[in-house]
Design an enzyme around this catalytic site. Structure first.
Site, PDB file in Angstrom:
ATOM      1  N   GLY A 193      -2.661  75.333  -6.465  1.00 21.34           N
ATOM      2  CA  GLY A 193      -1.396  75.759  -7.101  1.00 21.34           C
ATOM      3  C   GLY A 193      -0.380  76.389  -6.176  1.00 21.34           C
ATOM      4  N   ASN A 200       2.074  74.876  -4.617  1.00 21.65           N
ATOM      5  CA  ASN A 200       3.414  74.347  -4.950  1.00 21.65           C
ATOM      6  C   ASN A 200       3.949  75.009  -6.216  1.00 21.65           C
ATOM      7  OD1 ASN A 200       4.611  72.100  -3.206  1.00 21.65           O
ATOM      8  ND2 ASN A 200       2.437  71.549  -3.280  1.00 21.65           N
ATOM      9  N   ILE A 259      -1.213  59.088 -14.263  1.00 19.32           N
ATOM     10  CA  ILE A 259      -0.509  59.249 -15.537  1.00 19.32           C
ATOM     11  C   ILE A 259      -0.452  57.903 -16.255  1.00 19.32           C
ATOM     12  CG2 ILE A 259       1.663  59.956 -16.613  1.00 19.32           C
ATOM     13  CD1 ILE A 259       0.087  62.235 -15.219  1.00 19.32           C
ATOM     14  N   ASN A 267       6.769  64.048  -9.035  1.00 20.60           N
ATOM     15  CA  ASN A 267       5.543  64.414  -8.335  1.00 20.60           C
ATOM     16  C   ASN A 267       5.878  64.729  -6.878  1.00 20.60           C
ATOM     17  OD1 ASN A 267       2.674  64.615  -7.841  1.00 20.60           O
ATOM     18  ND2 ASN A 267       2.747  62.597  -6.879  1.00 20.60           N
ATOM     19  N   HIS A 286       4.191  64.470  -3.082  1.00 23.08           N
ATOM     20  CA  HIS A 286       3.109  63.760  -2.384  1.00 23.08           C
ATOM     21  C   HIS A 286       3.156  64.120  -0.898  1.00 23.08           C
ATOM     22  CE1 HIS A 286       0.137  60.723  -1.580  1.00 23.08           C
ATOM     23  NE2 HIS A 286       0.883  60.293  -0.580  1.00 23.08           N
ATOM     24  N   GLU A 303       6.533  70.957   1.833  1.00 24.76           N
ATOM     25  CA  GLU A 303       6.439  70.648   0.394  1.00 24.76           C
ATOM     26  C   GLU A 303       7.052  71.772  -0.439  1.00 24.76           C
ATOM     27  OE1 GLU A 303       2.644  69.397  -1.196  1.00 24.76           O
ATOM     28  OE2 GLU A 303       1.997  68.679   0.745  1.00 24.76           O
TER      29      GLU A 303
HETATM   30  C1  GRF Z   1      -0.195  69.040  -2.350  1.00 20.83           C
HETATM   31  O1  GRF Z   1      -0.411  68.649  -1.023  1.00 20.83           O
HETATM   32  C2  GRF Z   1       0.561  67.974  -3.107  1.00 20.83           C
HETATM   33  O2  GRF Z   1       1.461  67.274  -2.299  1.00 20.83           O
HETATM   34  C3  GRF Z   1      -0.538  67.037  -3.552  1.00 20.83           C
HETATM   35  O3  GRF Z   1      -1.611  67.896  -3.898  1.00 20.83           O
HETATM   36  C4  GRF Z   1      -1.510  69.100  -3.130  1.00 20.83           C
HETATM   37  C5  GRF Z   1      -1.508  70.226  -4.120  1.00 20.83           C
HETATM   38  O4  GRF Z   1      -1.523  71.470  -3.468  1.00 20.83           O
HETATM   39  N1  GRF Z   1      -0.111  66.185  -4.628  1.00 20.83           N
HETATM   40  P1  GRF Z   1      -1.250  72.799  -4.287  1.00 20.83           P
HETATM   41  O5  GRF Z   1      -2.245  72.797  -5.449  1.00 20.83           O
HETATM   42  O6  GRF Z   1       0.160  72.748  -4.772  1.00 20.83           O
HETATM   43  O7  GRF Z   1      -1.491  73.908  -3.336  1.00 20.83           O
END
Ligand code: GRF
Length: 219
Positions: free
Chosen positions: A19, A21, A96, A110, A112, A177
């Protein structure tokens, strides 16, 4: 009495794991508010974060493939409960289903950890290193029925340092990210970026702001 009537755009975040992000979005939310978090994993760091920050959270534990139809209906209902404008997948480890894409057309995005269309799927950092990739990065994209195949909204890239490990690279990309996802969501919610019928339009302001931050747009 000083009452602020300005309302922020409601978004829901779907998480399965750590989590980070989600936390970055929460920290950087200017034009949006995270009104709910949905997870398929009770032990996800994101669930913990939601509870600690008094954000409503709903857990829908993963089910076997034979029950995915019903599960998708429950997921749709859980999202509708929060009436979000945007649904942000942030490490949500499920494909999904079309019924959900159909229900929330042009509303699901999303993040990535690769420069799509390079390296969709898992283990992106190790795969980039195995290819001796010169650059690597992350992409925020619209979600369609494929795996990481939806239209790109924005990307951030870095140069891959010689001798770097996959873990170190993952760490560097994750920092990008966190910047990129918040930038995209703030701009979507401010309507500086508009998505209609799968087409993405950028205001002149968002284009110049992206440029100044090293964010790539597919123009
Ligand atoms: C991130 O690298 C995102 O790009 C991918 O899964 C990971 C999730 O990381 N889809 P977090 O749970 O947000 O730390």
């Amino acid at each position: 009495m000083d009452i602020n009537f300005q309302s922020k755009t409601p978004i829901v975040v779907l998480v399965s794991g750590r989590g980070s992000n989600l936390q970055a979005l929460h920290r950087a939310a200017q034009n949006f508010s995270i009104v709910g978090i949905i997870s398929d994993n009770q032990n996800a760091g994101g669930v913990n974060f939601a509870q600690e920050n008094s954000i409503p959270v709903r857990v829908l534990p993963k089910v076997p493939p034979s029950q995915r139809g019903q599960y998708t209906e429950e997921l749709i209902a859980a999202i509708q409960f929060f009436s979000p404008d945007w649904i942000a997948l942030a490490g949500f480890m499920q494909i999904i289903r079309p019924a959900m894409i159909e229900k929330f057309k042009d509303q699901i995005i999303n993040i990535h950890p690769a420069l799509l269309p390079q390296y969709p799927g898992l283990d992106t950092h190790a795969r980039a290193l195995a290819d001796n990739a010169k650059e690597h990065g992350c992409t925020v994209h619209l979600v369609d029925c494929g795996v990481d195949t939806g239209a790109t909204i924005a990307q951030m890239a870095l140069e891959v340092a010689t001798g770097i490990t996959a873990e170190e690279l993952a760490h560097q990309v994750l920092a990008l990210e966190h910047q990129l996802y918040a930038w995209v969501l703030n701009n979507l919610c401010q309507k500086n970026i508009v998505v209609k019928a799968g087409e993405i339009k950028y205001s002149a302001q968002s284009v110049s702001d992206a440029k100044s931050r090293g964010i790539r747009l597919p123009l």
